[in-house]
Design a protein around this motif. Structure first.
Motif, PDB file in Angstrom:
ATOM      1  N   LEU A  56       0.815  -1.215   0.000  1.00 42.20           N
ATOM      2  CA  LEU A  56       0.000   0.000   0.000  1.00 42.20           C
ATOM      3  C   LEU A  56       0.850   1.267   0.000  1.00 42.20           C
ATOM      4  N   THR A  57       2.119   1.140   0.357  1.00 42.59           N
ATOM      5  CA  THR A  57       2.993   2.323   0.335  1.00 42.59           C
ATOM      6  C   THR A  57       3.163   2.847  -1.087  1.00 42.59           C
ATOM      7  N   GLY A  58       2.883   1.987  -2.080  1.00 41.84           N
ATOM      8  CA  GLY A  58       2.974   2.438  -3.470  1.00 41.84           C
ATOM      9  C   GLY A  58       2.019   3.579  -3.773  1.00 41.84           C
ATOM     10  N   LEU A  59       0.939   3.674  -2.993  1.00 45.22           N
ATOM     11  CA  LEU A  59      -0.026   4.755  -3.190  1.00 45.22           C
ATOM     12  C   LEU A  59       0.545   6.103  -2.778  1.00 45.22           C
ATOM     13  N   PHE A  60       1.605   6.076  -1.962  1.00 44.01           N
ATOM     14  CA  PHE A  60       2.165   7.315  -1.427  1.00 44.01           C
ATOM     15  C   PHE A  60       3.600   7.554  -1.880  1.00 44.01           C
ATOM     16  N   GLY A  61       4.043   6.770  -2.866  1.00 38.97           N
ATOM     17  CA  GLY A  61       5.384   6.977  -3.397  1.00 38.97           C
ATOM     18  C   GLY A  61       6.467   6.205  -2.686  1.00 38.97           C
ATOM     19  N   GLY A  62       6.112   5.134  -1.982  1.00 40.86           N
ATOM     20  CA  GLY A  62       7.118   4.309  -1.323  1.00 40.86           C
ATOM     21  C   GLY A  62       7.063   4.396   0.186  1.00 40.86           C
ATOM     22  N   GLY A  63       7.821   3.507   0.830  1.00 40.26           N
ATOM     23  CA  GLY A  63       7.807   3.423   2.284  1.00 40.26           C
ATOM     24  C   GLY A  63       8.278   4.678   2.990  1.00 40.26           C
ATOM     25  N   GLU A  64       9.338   5.285   2.490  1.00 42.38           N
ATOM     26  CA  GLU A  64       9.883   6.479   3.140  1.00 42.38           C
ATOM     27  C   GLU A  64       8.883   7.633   3.090  1.00 42.38           C
ATOM     28  N   ASN A  65       8.275   7.817   1.932  1.00 39.81           N
ATOM     29  CA  ASN A  65       7.275   8.889   1.811  1.00 39.81           C
ATOM     30  C   ASN A  65       6.052   8.605   2.684  1.00 39.81           C
TER      31      ASN A  65
END
Length: 231
Positions: A56-65
């Motif tokens: 789901l982090t792909g929705l926000f541009g990755g884990g760090e973002n």
């Protein structure tokens, strides 16, 4: 002074059919900002909650973002919901009729709404959602700040941070469940979503679901002339 159940902008509009203004534009915008924040927080929070949901982090541009954005959305949620709280807290104060309403909840679930007592602008179920959200959002913002190491690392010890993480996670699970109940109820009671998208309900809807509120509006002569059709 207006009764607790009557808010600024509430008014009956004569016509065929009769309509009733229930939410002003500012309240509706406030509500949808809050709802959007809750959805984004649920998605980003679940992504950080368990490795199986990391995709789901792909929705926000990755884990760090995701890790960077999540707490800031929480801050927006807190202030947005504060706007709703100060708008609606008086109308959500408990009343004796709420106990009777809860006592007849089985009739409501069985489809016998005509057996339910007359209620004001909000019934006991809606009040439960309001105060539940209020409590949970306070818990989430406090626990979230305690575990926001980028800015508040020195505020707490490691054991305290662990407790904050546990409390934050549990509160997040509960608020997601409360949100699901809220959405289901809004879909189940036809006409409710229209109130929060267009601001008004039909007179029949108000009579069926919030009859005491409608009586109060009529008794206070809160009647607004219908807008003239555009030429």
């Amino acid at each position: 002074m207006e009764p607790d159940d009557i808010e600024s902008g509430d008014a009956i509009i004569p016509g065929k059919p009769v309509t009733v203004d229930r939410y002003r534009k500012g309240a509706r915008i406030n509500h949808w900002v809050t709802a959007t924040c809750l959805i984004l927080l649920a998605l980003s929070g679940l992504a950080l909650f368990h490795p199986s949901l990391f995709f789901l982090t792909g929705l926000f541009g990755g884990g760090e973002n995701t890790r960077a954005i999540h707490p800031w959305i929480g801050v927006i949620l807190f202030f947005s919901f504060a706007g709703l709280f100060f708008r609606f807290w008086r109308a959500n104060l408990p009343k004796p009729v709420d106990a009777e309403w809860l006592g007849r909840a089985n009739d409501l679930l069985a489809g016998h709404e005509e057996r339910m007592p007359e209620v004001g602008k909000y019934n006991a179920g809606q009040k439960f959602i309001f105060w539940g959200m209020t409590t949970l959002i306070l818990i989430l913002i406090v626990s979230g700040v305690l575990m926001w190491d980028e800015y508040f690392y020195q505020w707490t010890t490691i054991p305290q941070k662990r407790v904050a993480v546990l409390v934050h996670s549990l509160a997040a699970v509960v608020i997601i469940c409360v949100w699901i109940i809220h959405v289901y109820a809004a879909i189940w009671v036809r006409g409710t979503i229209h109130a929060m998208t267009r601001g008004s309900v039909t007179g029949g809807w108000a009579w069926r679901h919030h009859r005491l509120w409608l009586r109060e509006l009529a008794g206070r002569n809160r009647v607004k002339k219908p807008e003239a059709p555009a030429e």
